[in-house]
Every structure is written in structure tokens, then in C-alpha cells.
Design an enzyme around this catalytic site. Sequence first.
Site, mmCIF file in Angstrom:
data_model
loop_
_atom_site.group_PDB
_atom_site.id
_atom_site.type_symbol
_atom_site.label_atom_id
_atom_site.label_comp_id
_atom_site.label_asym_id
_atom_site.label_seq_id
_atom_site.Cartn_x
_atom_site.Cartn_y
_atom_site.Cartn_z
ATOM 1 C CG HIS A 100 -3.723 6.099 -10.792
ATOM 2 N ND1 HIS A 100 -3.258 5.249 -10.642
ATOM 3 C CD2 HIS A 100 -1.914 6.745 -10.932
ATOM 4 C CE1 HIS A 100 -2.244 4.500 -11.611
ATOM 5 N NE2 HIS A 100 -1.472 5.836 -11.271
ATOM 6 C CG HIS A 102 -0.268 10.553 -12.844
ATOM 7 N ND1 HIS A 102 -0.514 10.525 -11.529
ATOM 8 C CD2 HIS A 102 -1.249 9.228 -13.479
ATOM 9 C CE1 HIS A 102 0.243 9.204 -11.999
ATOM 10 N NE2 HIS A 102 -0.499 9.005 -12.458
#
Length: 142
Positions: A100, A102
Site C-alpha cells: 500500500h 500512502h
Amino acid sequence: MSEDCIFCQIVAGDIPGRTVYEDDTVLAFLDANPLSPGHTLVIPKAHHERLNDTPADVAGAVMSTLHELVPAVEAAVDAPASTVAFNNGEEAGQEVPHVHGHIVPRFEDDGGRPIHALVTDRPDLSDDELDAIESDIVAEQA
């Protein structure tokens, strides 16, 4: 898909998320524990624990989505800047073992620090050590 992965559960719709972007490969949603207003996570829908495990085309789709979303996120919360980052592995601070990226909107006097402030005990490497690391990285790609 990993049944015990919270991000896979969000992709599957088993856990609600505040989705800001979705296509066949990528999902982006607001972080449930944001570092700032607009903190957004961009993930591949398929489960890959680290960038190293992610196929190049999927990683490219994630990066392309980040590229498109950064200005939209900044504009939505009137942020003059953002920090865009990946924690790649547990030792790097990755809390959810699903790739992931950010997008953390940044504001003047927000108390945040630059990426170079992540490590306070920096190595003092000689030119020979830097040359050896450069050579090793090049060799790993062969």
C-alpha cells in the site's frame, strides 16, 4: 486474496472503506487512522505483501494511480504538499502485509518531518563501501 488481510477484506466488500478510486487492478481509500486529513491508501486489489512480490504491471498501475490521485487529494483538503511513501516490510514499519502506498497531505507546521528524519542513526559510509553497494545492486538486477 488473503482471508486474514484487512485490505483484502476491504477489496471484497466485507469491511467498509471510504473508496476514492477503483478500477480492475487498484483500489484507493481513506486511511481509517489518518496521519492528516485526506490520508489515502492506494493498493493493488490482488494480495501482494511487498513491492518485491508485486508483478511489474500491477506495481505500475499502483504508481499510475498515485500519480493521478496526489493532486486530487491535495486539492480536496487544500494541502500545499504531500508525502507519498511505501513501508516495504515489517522492519520498515509496514503494519498491514499488503502493498500500500500512502498519500499523506502535508501542511505548514503540521509536526511532520521529512523522509530523511525516519532514521536518526545514519551510517557513515566510505567511498569504497558506497562503490561496493552500487556494484551489488547492479549485480542483483542481472
